[in-house]
Design a protein around this motif. Structure first.
Motif, PDB file in Angstrom:
ATOM      1  N   GLU A   1       4.602   5.557  -5.209  1.00  0.00           N
ATOM      2  CA  GLU A   1       5.012   5.760  -6.452  1.00  0.00           C
ATOM      3  C   GLU A   1       4.037   6.589  -7.325  1.00  0.00           C
ATOM      4  N   ALA A   2       2.701   6.281  -6.913  1.00  0.00           N
ATOM      5  CA  ALA A   2       1.588   7.064  -7.769  1.00  0.00           C
ATOM      6  C   ALA A   2       1.610   8.596  -7.581  1.00  0.00           C
ATOM      7  N   VAL A   3       1.858   9.010  -6.259  1.00  0.00           N
ATOM      8  CA  VAL A   3       2.181  10.281  -5.957  1.00  0.00           C
ATOM      9  C   VAL A   3       3.249  10.959  -6.665  1.00  0.00           C
TER      10      VAL A   3
ATOM     11  N   ALA B   1       4.335  10.297  -9.414  1.00  0.00           N
ATOM     12  CA  ALA B   1       4.028  10.070 -11.002  1.00  0.00           C
ATOM     13  C   ALA B   1       2.851  11.103 -11.343  1.00  0.00           C
ATOM     14  N   GLY B   2       2.420  11.817 -10.227  1.00  0.00           N
ATOM     15  CA  GLY B   2       1.309  12.741 -10.367  1.00  0.00           C
ATOM     16  C   GLY B   2      -0.045  12.140 -10.646  1.00  0.00           C
ATOM     17  N   GLY B   3      -0.287  10.833 -10.128  1.00  0.00           N
ATOM     18  CA  GLY B   3      -1.398  10.235  -9.968  1.00  0.00           C
ATOM     19  C   GLY B   3      -1.810   9.262 -11.313  1.00  0.00           C
ATOM     20  N   SER B   4      -2.928   8.873 -11.660  1.00  0.00           N
ATOM     21  CA  SER B   4      -3.256   8.117 -12.628  1.00  0.00           C
ATOM     22  C   SER B   4      -4.414   9.123 -13.245  1.00  0.00           C
ATOM     23  N   SER B   5      -4.177   9.225 -14.506  1.00  0.00           N
ATOM     24  CA  SER B   5      -5.332   9.746 -15.402  1.00  0.00           C
ATOM     25  C   SER B   5      -6.082   8.658 -16.192  1.00  0.00           C
ATOM     26  N   ILE B   6      -6.996   7.850 -15.490  1.00  0.00           N
ATOM     27  CA  ILE B   6      -7.578   6.850 -16.012  1.00  0.00           C
ATOM     28  C   ILE B   6      -8.838   7.338 -17.084  1.00  0.00           C
ATOM     29  N   LYS B   7      -9.467   8.647 -16.382  1.00  0.00           N
ATOM     30  CA  LYS B   7     -10.385   9.130 -17.362  1.00  0.00           C
ATOM     31  C   LYS B   7     -10.312  10.614 -17.402  1.00  0.00           C
ATOM     32  N   SER B   8     -10.657  11.491 -16.546  1.00  0.00           N
ATOM     33  CA  SER B   8     -10.605  12.837 -17.025  1.00  0.00           C
ATOM     34  C   SER B   8      -9.741  13.821 -16.071  1.00  0.00           C
ATOM     35  N   TYR B   9      -9.113  12.884 -15.148  1.00  0.00           N
ATOM     36  CA  TYR B   9      -8.294  13.566 -14.050  1.00  0.00           C
ATOM     37  C   TYR B   9      -7.245  14.153 -14.343  1.00  0.00           C
TER      38      TYR B   9
ATOM     39  N   GLN C   1      -3.040  22.339 -12.394  1.00  0.00           N
ATOM     40  CA  GLN C   1      -2.455  22.949 -13.595  1.00  0.00           C
ATOM     41  C   GLN C   1      -2.783  22.429 -14.893  1.00  0.00           C
ATOM     42  N   GLY C   2      -3.748  21.857 -14.748  1.00  0.00           N
ATOM     43  CA  GLY C   2      -4.274  21.142 -16.075  1.00  0.00           C
ATOM     44  C   GLY C   2      -3.580  19.964 -16.746  1.00  0.00           C
ATOM     45  N   GLU C   3      -2.505  19.384 -15.915  1.00  0.00           N
ATOM     46  CA  GLU C   3      -1.729  18.436 -16.277  1.00  0.00           C
ATOM     47  C   GLU C   3      -2.218  16.970 -15.854  1.00  0.00           C
ATOM     48  N   SER C   4      -1.920  15.971 -16.813  1.00  0.00           N
ATOM     49  CA  SER C   4      -2.439  14.618 -16.565  1.00  0.00           C
ATOM     50  C   SER C   4      -1.521  13.969 -15.824  1.00  0.00           C
ATOM     51  N   GLY C   5      -1.769  12.801 -14.973  1.00  0.00           N
ATOM     52  CA  GLY C   5      -1.017  12.119 -14.116  1.00  0.00           C
ATOM     53  C   GLY C   5      -0.182  11.152 -15.071  1.00  0.00           C
ATOM     54  N   ARG C   6       0.951  10.169 -14.573  1.00  0.00           N
ATOM     55  CA  ARG C   6       1.596   9.382 -15.458  1.00  0.00           C
ATOM     56  C   ARG C   6       1.481   7.932 -14.922  1.00  0.00           C
TER      57      ARG C   6
ATOM     58  N   ILE D   1       0.855  -1.355  -0.154  1.00  0.00           N
ATOM     59  CA  ILE D   1       0.127   0.100  -0.016  1.00  0.00           C
ATOM     60  C   ILE D   1       0.868   1.243   0.014  1.00  0.00           C
ATOM     61  N   VAL D   2       1.922   1.270   0.991  1.00  0.00           N
ATOM     62  CA  VAL D   2       2.664   2.509   0.705  1.00  0.00           C
ATOM     63  C   VAL D   2       3.380   2.672  -0.265  1.00  0.00           C
ATOM     64  N   ALA D   3       4.173   1.741  -0.720  1.00  0.00           N
ATOM     65  CA  ALA D   3       4.725   1.778  -1.981  1.00  0.00           C
ATOM     66  C   ALA D   3       4.248   2.110  -3.149  1.00  0.00           C
ATOM     67  N   THR D   4       2.820   1.568  -3.319  1.00  0.00           N
ATOM     68  CA  THR D   4       1.966   1.900  -4.601  1.00  0.00           C
ATOM     69  C   THR D   4       1.583   3.466  -4.427  1.00  0.00           C
ATOM     70  N   LEU D   5       1.063   3.716  -3.364  1.00  0.00           N
ATOM     71  CA  LEU D   5       0.650   4.951  -3.112  1.00  0.00           C
ATOM     72  C   LEU D   5       1.478   6.207  -3.471  1.00  0.00           C
TER      73      LEU D   5
END
Length: 287
Positions: free
Chosen positions: A213-215, A217-225, A229-234, A207-211
């Motif tokens: 790493e996601a932070v 990378a700026g999160g996950s832009s699965i849909k419209s996130y 600043q209008g930037e998508s996650g990676r 849980i700690v490692a996954t979250l």
């Protein structure tokens, strides 16, 4: 719905964009977004003249810290904040506008119109809904393996619905529960009480490692996130299991399956995550 990494990223970008800005006035174009107070004129009046000190996060909620007030905001499914010039064209889905004294604006847009805002006096926001019953913060130093095991051990609930319950651990939604369980080699339908201490240690670390790493990378832009600043996650490029039904598992090559657990679409590898006896049948249609 944005999960912890996405909300954390929005928090960080907004801190860079609005800290120190003073509110001249507030325009509310969709009253139901404002949950507290229930009078939108009172909401706007209370904020007038106040300055944003910074933005914090509690679970999936944003806490806007002002000089003398706290605004708690939930993005729900498609809520977005962005900073604009007052001369910029207004999106038709813009529902709340914070007009700053420097001629810029913080705008809240929400196509689905499910987002919420609550206004509190400092300190009372943590004692009242919607924040008062939230569980452990998984990226906080207080989220130790021992605390996690004490929270989870002995529960008869299936592990995926338990992790989705924000009264236990906050901020983890469907994407990151699937990813964390896969990393830990635990099937999402295992009951919490059936997991060994070693499995819970591994799940805590996953849980700690996954979250984390996601932070990064700026999160996950699965849909419209997008962030503030209008930037998508990676991080969607790094997902091992979520959204990969009928694709080979990166660890063992077995085809990833999808089922429904606790009413949520759930991805797992039947080889890396052994299926409990009571597991539901995989979905045979859809994506």
């Amino acid at each position: 719905m944005p999960e912890l990494p996405e909300v954390e990223t929005v928090k960080r970008t907004l801190n860079a964009l609005i800290a120190g800005k003073q509110i001249h006035n507030v325009t509310v174009r969709l009253p139901r977004i404002i949950q507290r107070p229930d009078d939108i004129q009172a909401f706007a009046y209370m904020l007038q003249g106040h300055k944003f000190i910074g933005v914090e996060r509690r679970g999936k909620f944003l806490r806007f810290i002002l000089d003398g007030l706290v605004m708690v905001s939930h993005l729900r499914m498609e809520g977005r904040y962005g900073v604009y010039s007052s001369s910029d064209p207004l999106d038709k889905h813009t529902h709340v506008i914070f007009h700053f004294t420097d001629g810029t604006e913080l705008r809240y847009t929400d196509v689905r119109q499910f987002g919420t805002m609550h206004l509190f006096q400092p300190g009372e926001d943590l004692l009242l809904p919607p924040l008062n019953k939230l569980g452990l913060e998984p990226l906080d130093d207080s989220f130790t393996a021992d605390r996690f095991k004490a929270l989870v051990a002995g529960k008869s609930t299936k592990i995926k619905p338990l992790l989705l319950n924000q009264e236990y651990v906050v901020g983890i939604g469907n994407i990151y529960v699937d990813e964390s369980l896969h990393r830990a080699g635990i099937h999402p339908e295992e009951t919490a009480k059936s997991l060994t201490a070693g499995q819970l240690d591994k799940l805590h670390g996953a849980i700690v490692a996954t979250l984390s790493e996601a932070v990064d990378a700026g999160g996950s832009s699965i849909k419209s996130y997008v962030n503030g600043q209008g930037e998508s996650g990676r991080f969607q490029q790094e997902l091992l299991i979520y959204g990969r039904k009928n694709q080979p598992c990166a660890t063992c090559g077995t085809m990833i399956e999808k089922s429904v657990v606790g009413g949520r679409g759930t991805h797992y590898c039947p080889s890396c995550q052994p299926v409990p006896t009571a597991a539901v049948k995989p979905l045979t249609t859809g994506v």
